[in-house]
Design a protein around this motif. Structure first.
Motif, mmCIF file in Angstrom:
data_model
loop_
_atom_site.group_PDB
_atom_site.id
_atom_site.type_symbol
_atom_site.label_atom_id
_atom_site.label_comp_id
_atom_site.label_asym_id
_atom_site.label_seq_id
_atom_site.Cartn_x
_atom_site.Cartn_y
_atom_site.Cartn_z
ATOM 1 N N ALA A 33 0.693 -1.158 -0.065
ATOM 2 C CA ALA A 33 -0.198 -0.063 -0.148
ATOM 3 C C ALA A 33 1.284 1.105 -0.246
ATOM 4 C CB ALA A 33 -0.634 0.002 1.369
ATOM 5 N N GLY A 34 2.098 1.149 -1.089
ATOM 6 C CA GLY A 34 2.657 2.131 -0.649
ATOM 7 C C GLY A 34 3.841 2.869 0.389
ATOM 8 N N GLU A 35 3.293 2.006 1.133
ATOM 9 C CA GLU A 35 4.499 2.035 2.405
ATOM 10 C C GLU A 35 5.365 1.211 2.756
ATOM 11 O OE1 GLU A 35 3.290 4.930 6.278
ATOM 12 O OE2 GLU A 35 2.055 3.039 6.166
ATOM 13 N N MET A 39 6.947 0.037 8.621
ATOM 14 C CA MET A 39 6.041 1.324 9.200
ATOM 15 C C MET A 39 4.602 0.775 9.477
ATOM 16 S SD MET A 39 7.579 4.188 6.311
ATOM 17 C CE MET A 39 9.781 4.418 6.080
ATOM 18 N N HIS A 40 4.213 -0.085 9.069
ATOM 19 C CA HIS A 40 3.083 -0.352 9.436
ATOM 20 C C HIS A 40 2.831 -0.999 10.344
ATOM 21 C CE1 HIS A 40 0.651 0.012 5.463
ATOM 22 N NE2 HIS A 40 2.553 -0.462 4.242
ATOM 23 N N THR A 41 4.075 -1.685 10.367
ATOM 24 C CA THR A 41 4.222 -2.476 11.675
ATOM 25 C C THR A 41 3.960 -2.806 12.949
ATOM 26 O OG1 THR A 41 5.022 -4.741 11.062
ATOM 27 C CG2 THR A 41 5.026 -4.112 12.773
ATOM 28 N N ALA A 225 -1.131 -9.658 1.430
ATOM 29 C CA ALA A 225 -0.733 -8.499 2.158
ATOM 30 C C ALA A 225 -1.967 -7.563 1.673
ATOM 31 C CB ALA A 225 0.746 -8.091 2.360
ATOM 32 N N GLU A 226 -1.532 -6.835 0.067
ATOM 33 C CA GLU A 226 -2.150 -5.862 -0.247
ATOM 34 C C GLU A 226 -3.687 -7.193 -0.318
ATOM 35 O OE1 GLU A 226 -1.205 -3.601 -1.649
ATOM 36 O OE2 GLU A 226 0.800 -3.314 -1.262
ATOM 37 N N ALA A 227 -4.005 -7.610 -0.207
ATOM 38 C CA ALA A 227 -5.334 -7.590 -0.720
ATOM 39 C C ALA A 227 -6.365 -7.508 1.280
ATOM 40 C CB ALA A 227 -5.728 -9.447 -0.679
ATOM 41 N N PHE A 228 -5.444 -7.878 2.706
ATOM 42 C CA PHE A 228 -5.514 -6.950 3.306
ATOM 43 C C PHE A 228 -5.911 -6.314 3.326
ATOM 44 C CE2 PHE A 228 -3.717 -11.374 5.374
ATOM 45 C CZ PHE A 228 -4.143 -12.366 5.005
ATOM 46 N N LEU A 229 -5.114 -5.416 3.486
ATOM 47 C CA LEU A 229 -5.162 -3.797 3.143
ATOM 48 C C LEU A 229 -6.242 -3.925 2.713
ATOM 49 C CD1 LEU A 229 -1.535 -3.038 2.842
ATOM 50 C CD2 LEU A 229 -2.804 -2.860 5.445
#
Length: 233
Positions: A33-35, A39-41, A225-229
């Protein structure tokens, strides 16, 4: 959700190389998601409790790259950066050393590439560790399980999967307990923090995780991961 009754710390270990991810950069820096994943963690812990002291353990030669990514993305959530060791055990030791100023509280050790841990899991783990000394996130097996003997081409036997759990992170412990446990000499058995603390003689308590709390290891994991986001938006 109670988040203010005791001091909380987090050691986020991010030492992956990206080899199984077939990527040119460490997997903790890969974008979702571009990051960058890391950083998400970090944000998951900050969103749960902004007062958590976060220590991020990185390979020494990757620290400058991480600082550059933080500047590029305007990532300003507070965290201390520490150089890791040659093994995960040594990296956690270095993370604990960075908390030299702390005497009490609960510390979570978490994989930097598990960006989907949620507040409910964090709360369960911190609270259980505060009460019992340890709390390790785990989930039941979905698939059937067989025990193989005799190596390749050997015999296999069905086993009761209800007797087993898949271990995730975070793994939370009272800080003084984890410090003492990590004073032991490192042995091959130490594949995670629970094995270190168990060897020290303390009982390991499990708390329920969820199947979304995946560790990003292979290219297929990035698709998930992209699907979850997308679903979370």
């Amino acid at each position: 959700m109670s988040v203010t009754d005791f001091k909380k710390y987090a050691i986020i270990v991010a030492g992956g190389s990206g080899s199984r991810m077939q990527a040119a950069m460490p997997k903790q820096y890969l974008p979702i998601a571009g990051e960058p994943v890391l950083m998400h963690t970090i944000r998951k812990f900050a969103d749960y409790d902004a007062a958590i002291d976060v220590v991020v353990v990185l390979p020494a030669h990757e620290i400058e790259a991480w600082q550059g990514l933080c500047a590029e993305h305007g990532f300003v959530l507070p965290h201390q950066i520490v150089a890791g060791g040659d093994t995960r055990f040594q990296s956690v030791q270095n993370g604990l050393a960075a908390l030299f100023h702390a005497d009490e509280g609960v510390v979570a050790v978490h994989d930097g590439v598990r960006p989907f841990v949620d507040a409910a899991i964090l709360d369960s783990a911190y609270q259980m560790a505060h009460a019992e000394g340890s709390a390790v996130v785990a989930v039941s097996l979905k698939d059937s399980l067989r025990k193989v003997t005799g190596g390749k081409g050997g015999k296999s036997k069905a086993v009761d999967r209800s007797a087993f759990r898949l271990v995730q992170t975070p793994q939370c412990f009272r800080l003084p307990l984890l410090r003492r446990a990590y004073e032991q000499e490192e042995i091959p058995l130490f594949t995670d923090d629970a094995s270190v603390v168990e060897r020290f003689g303390h009982r390991i308590h499990l708390v329920e995780g969820n199947y979304r709390n995946i560790k990003l290891t292979t290219p297929e994991d990035l698709v998930l991961a992209e699907a979850f986001l997308r679903k979370l938006k």
